[in-house]
Write a protein that holds these residues in place. Structure first.
Motif, PDB file in Angstrom:
ATOM      1  N   GLY A   7       0.826  -1.203   0.000  1.00 52.37           N
ATOM      2  CA  GLY A   7       0.000   0.000   0.000  1.00 52.37           C
ATOM      3  C   GLY A   7       0.847   1.233   0.000  1.00 52.37           C
ATOM      4  N   ASP A   8       0.240   2.283   0.483  1.00 56.93           N
ATOM      5  CA  ASP A   8       0.823   3.599   0.438  1.00 56.93           C
ATOM      6  C   ASP A   8       1.958   3.720   1.459  1.00 56.93           C
ATOM      7  N   ASP A   9       3.185   3.980   0.979  1.00 54.90           N
ATOM      8  CA  ASP A   9       4.338   4.071   1.896  1.00 54.90           C
ATOM      9  C   ASP A   9       4.198   5.216   2.881  1.00 54.90           C
ATOM     10  N   GLY A  10       3.655   6.361   2.367  1.00 52.62           N
ATOM     11  CA  GLY A  10       3.490   7.526   3.245  1.00 52.62           C
ATOM     12  C   GLY A  10       2.555   7.189   4.396  1.00 52.62           C
ATOM     13  N   LEU A  11       1.440   6.528   4.072  1.00 52.08           N
ATOM     14  CA  LEU A  11       0.485   6.136   5.107  1.00 52.08           C
ATOM     15  C   LEU A  11       1.159   5.178   6.090  1.00 52.08           C
ATOM     16  N   GLU A  12       1.947   4.239   5.569  1.00 52.75           N
ATOM     17  CA  GLU A  12       2.666   3.296   6.452  1.00 52.75           C
ATOM     18  C   GLU A  12       3.572   4.061   7.417  1.00 52.75           C
ATOM     19  N   ARG A  13       4.209   5.134   6.938  1.00 52.02           N
ATOM     20  CA  ARG A  13       5.114   5.899   7.817  1.00 52.02           C
ATOM     21  C   ARG A  13       4.327   6.615   8.914  1.00 52.02           C
ATOM     22  N   VAL A  14       3.157   7.142   8.548  1.00 52.50           N
ATOM     23  CA  VAL A  14       2.327   7.803   9.576  1.00 52.50           C
ATOM     24  C   VAL A  14       1.884   6.759  10.602  1.00 52.50           C
ATOM     25  N   ILE A  15       1.462   5.590  10.126  1.00 49.98           N
ATOM     26  CA  ILE A  15       1.002   4.530  11.039  1.00 49.98           C
ATOM     27  C   ILE A  15       2.154   4.102  11.967  1.00 49.98           C
ATOM     28  N   ALA A  16       3.360   3.991  11.405  1.00 50.38           N
ATOM     29  CA  ALA A  16       4.521   3.600  12.231  1.00 50.38           C
ATOM     30  C   ALA A  16       4.782   4.657  13.302  1.00 50.38           C
ATOM     31  N   PHE A  17       4.613   5.919  12.933  1.00 54.96           N
ATOM     32  CA  PHE A  17       4.815   6.999  13.913  1.00 54.96           C
ATOM     33  C   PHE A  17       3.769   6.903  15.026  1.00 54.96           C
ATOM     34  N   VAL A  18       2.525   6.666  14.627  1.00 59.85           N
ATOM     35  CA  VAL A  18       1.430   6.547  15.617  1.00 59.85           C
ATOM     36  C   VAL A  18       1.759   5.421  16.595  1.00 59.85           C
ATOM     37  N   GLU A  19       2.255   4.330  16.047  1.00 62.63           N
ATOM     38  CA  GLU A  19       2.590   3.159  16.869  1.00 62.63           C
ATOM     39  C   GLU A  19       3.616   3.521  17.955  1.00 62.63           C
ATOM     40  N   ASP A  20       4.577   4.384  17.579  1.00 62.51           N
ATOM     41  CA  ASP A  20       5.638   4.739  18.538  1.00 62.51           C
ATOM     42  C   ASP A  20       5.262   5.878  19.462  1.00 62.51           C
ATOM     43  N   ALA A  21       4.477   6.839  18.967  1.00 59.87           N
ATOM     44  CA  ALA A  21       4.367   8.106  19.696  1.00 59.87           C
ATOM     45  C   ALA A  21       2.982   8.417  20.252  1.00 59.87           C
ATOM     46  N   VAL A  22       1.991   7.604  19.938  1.00 56.68           N
ATOM     47  CA  VAL A  22       0.629   7.901  20.404  1.00 56.68           C
ATOM     48  C   VAL A  22       0.138   6.661  21.163  1.00 56.68           C
ATOM     49  N   PRO A  23      -0.510   6.830  22.328  1.00 54.29           N
ATOM     50  CA  PRO A  23      -0.966   5.650  23.070  1.00 54.29           C
ATOM     51  C   PRO A  23      -2.173   4.975  22.410  1.00 54.29           C
ATOM     52  N   PHE A  24      -1.919   4.336  21.297  1.00 50.49           N
ATOM     53  CA  PHE A  24      -2.966   3.710  20.489  1.00 50.49           C
ATOM     54  C   PHE A  24      -2.296   2.548  19.765  1.00 50.49           C
ATOM     55  N   GLU A  25      -3.026   1.469  19.571  1.00 50.14           N
ATOM     56  CA  GLU A  25      -2.463   0.267  18.945  1.00 50.14           C
ATOM     57  C   GLU A  25      -2.972   0.154  17.512  1.00 50.14           C
ATOM     58  N   PRO A  26      -2.290   0.800  16.513  1.00 46.00           N
ATOM     59  CA  PRO A  26      -2.846   0.780  15.161  1.00 46.00           C
ATOM     60  C   PRO A  26      -2.907  -0.616  14.557  1.00 46.00           C
ATOM     61  N   GLY A  27      -2.042  -1.519  15.057  1.00 41.00           N
ATOM     62  CA  GLY A  27      -1.999  -2.870  14.505  1.00 41.00           C
ATOM     63  C   GLY A  27      -3.324  -3.601  14.582  1.00 41.00           C
ATOM     64  N   TYR A  28      -4.215  -3.229  15.512  1.00 40.58           N
ATOM     65  CA  TYR A  28      -5.499  -3.906  15.655  1.00 40.58           C
ATOM     66  C   TYR A  28      -6.471  -3.565  14.522  1.00 40.58           C
ATOM     67  N   TYR A  29      -6.275  -2.410  13.920  1.00 40.82           N
ATOM     68  CA  TYR A  29      -7.337  -1.852  13.079  1.00 40.82           C
ATOM     69  C   TYR A  29      -7.038  -2.018  11.598  1.00 40.82           C
ATOM     70  N   ASN A  30      -8.091  -2.054  10.779  1.00 38.35           N
ATOM     71  CA  ASN A  30      -7.833  -2.245   9.359  1.00 38.35           C
ATOM     72  C   ASN A  30      -7.345  -0.950   8.713  1.00 38.35           C
ATOM     73  N   GLU A  31      -6.558  -1.145   7.652  1.00 37.79           N
ATOM     74  CA  GLU A  31      -5.855  -0.003   7.083  1.00 37.79           C
ATOM     75  C   GLU A  31      -6.811   1.011   6.446  1.00 37.79           C
ATOM     76  N   ALA A  32      -7.917   0.520   5.886  1.00 41.25           N
ATOM     77  CA  ALA A  32      -8.879   1.442   5.262  1.00 41.25           C
ATOM     78  C   ALA A  32      -9.402   2.411   6.315  1.00 41.25           C
ATOM     79  N   TYR A  33      -9.707   1.876   7.499  1.00 45.21           N
ATOM     80  CA  TYR A  33     -10.215   2.706   8.595  1.00 45.21           C
ATOM     81  C   TYR A  33      -9.149   3.713   9.036  1.00 45.21           C
ATOM     82  N   LEU A  34      -7.921   3.223   9.263  1.00 39.86           N
ATOM     83  CA  LEU A  34      -6.847   4.127   9.694  1.00 39.86           C
ATOM     84  C   LEU A  34      -6.617   5.209   8.634  1.00 39.86           C
TER      85      LEU A  34
END
Ligand SMILES: C[S@@+](CC[C@H](N)C(=O)[O-])C[C@H]1O[C@@H](n2cnc3c(N)ncnc32)[C@H](O)[C@@H]1O
Length: 274
Positions: A7-34
């Motif tokens: 998928g979109d590399d830029g979106l993947e980078r934002v998701i990776a940042f969220v994973e490290d810096a925001v108290p939220f577990e993006p891995g649980y959620y589907n990418e379309a939703y994120l």
């Protein structure tokens, strides 16, 4: 939790940042939703692409807070999907007649309006023995649980609490109305116990007779749906009932264990493993 999706590399980078810096577990959620939630924040901040938005996220604490807010969907209501609540009445009557105690679990409960609706329905229906119904209500979000415990709801431009309580014959015995503010009365509050619980990480409960898991599965990544269902299944007692959201379904691997009771309302009876 790492995700390896095309998928979109830029979106993947934002998701990776969220994973490290925001108290939220993006891995649980589907990418379309994120992707949709992140795109909405990008638009608000006038970010032309994901990398520009990543810069905003790095520099601005408030934006990290706003993104966390946008990612956590707490939308709920009293008697959400009224048809389901109408179909639930006979189920609740049967349970309260046949069982000494009816253990219900609302997971996730968001700000508490779902479990309070059940407690009010039990009180409102003459054929249900209210005192037999015990409700556990859980959510991953601490602010949601704090709001649920407070049990105070406000009518706003977009939320009419009085209208939400419409399925009851009367609501005054259950909520105290003060202008636009509605406070759940102790009679209803005492039926519900609130606690934080992560449906993917934390273990099952036991001997649940009536389990609501509504409007979470739609956001969850496919890989987590079956483990989540295993937690739900392990929590249900024999002949227990499961209610999922109006647009949700039982995953194919678990279908043999559930018999539809009211198909349009997504109420199922647990009939055991295949
Ligand atoms: C849209 S609300 C659903 C509330 C209610 N069941 C309803 O249908 O109105 C979704 C809730 O799921 C909670 N949630 C998200 N991930 C969760 C998880 N892994 N375990 C438990 N709750 C979770 C969120 O905090 C949010 O309050």
């Amino acid at each position: 939790m790492s995700r390896s999706r095309a998928g979109d590399d830029g979106l993947e980078r934002v998701i990776a940042f969220v994973e490290d810096a925001v108290p939220f577990e993006p891995g649980y959620y589907n990418e379309a939703y994120l992707g949709r939630r992140i795109a909405a924040r990008m638009q608000r901040r006038d970010a032309a692409d994901h990398d520009e938005y990543l810069g905003v996220l790095r520099d601005d604490d408030d934006e990290r807070e706003a993104l966390l807010d946008a990612l956590t969907v707490n939308v709920t209501g009293f008697f959400r999907d009224p048809d389901m609540w109408a179909d639930l009445r006979p189920v609740l009557r049967e349970l309260s007649t046949e069982r000494r105690r009816v253990n219900a679990w609302s997971a996730p409960c968001s700000d508490g309006r779902e479990p309070y609706s059940l407690a009010m329905l039990a009180a409102d229906d003459d054929e249900v023995t209210e005192r037999r119904v015990d409700i556990l209500a859980t959510d991953i979000s601490e602010p949601a649980i704090a709001a649920a415990r407070a049990g105070v709801y406000e009518t706003t431009r977009t939320t009419d609490i009085g209208a939400e309580l419409g399925p009851l014959s009367e609501y005054e015995p259950y909520v105290e109305e003060d202008g636009t503010r509605f406070r759940v009365r102790d009679r209803i509050k005492q039926r519900v116990t609130f606690e934080t619980h992560d449906l993917i990480r934390d273990g099952p409960k036991s001997d649940v007779d009536l389990l609501f898991c509504r409007n979470l599965l739609i956001y969850i990544d496919g890989a987590y749906k079956e483990p989540l269902f295993e937690t739900l299944t392990a929590s249900l007692g024999e002949g227990g009932y499961l209610v999922v959201g109006k647009t949700e379904t039982v995953p194919p691997g678990c279908r043999g264990a559930f018999e539809p009771v009211a198909k349009r309302s997504r109420i199922y009876r647990y009939v055991g493993a295949d």
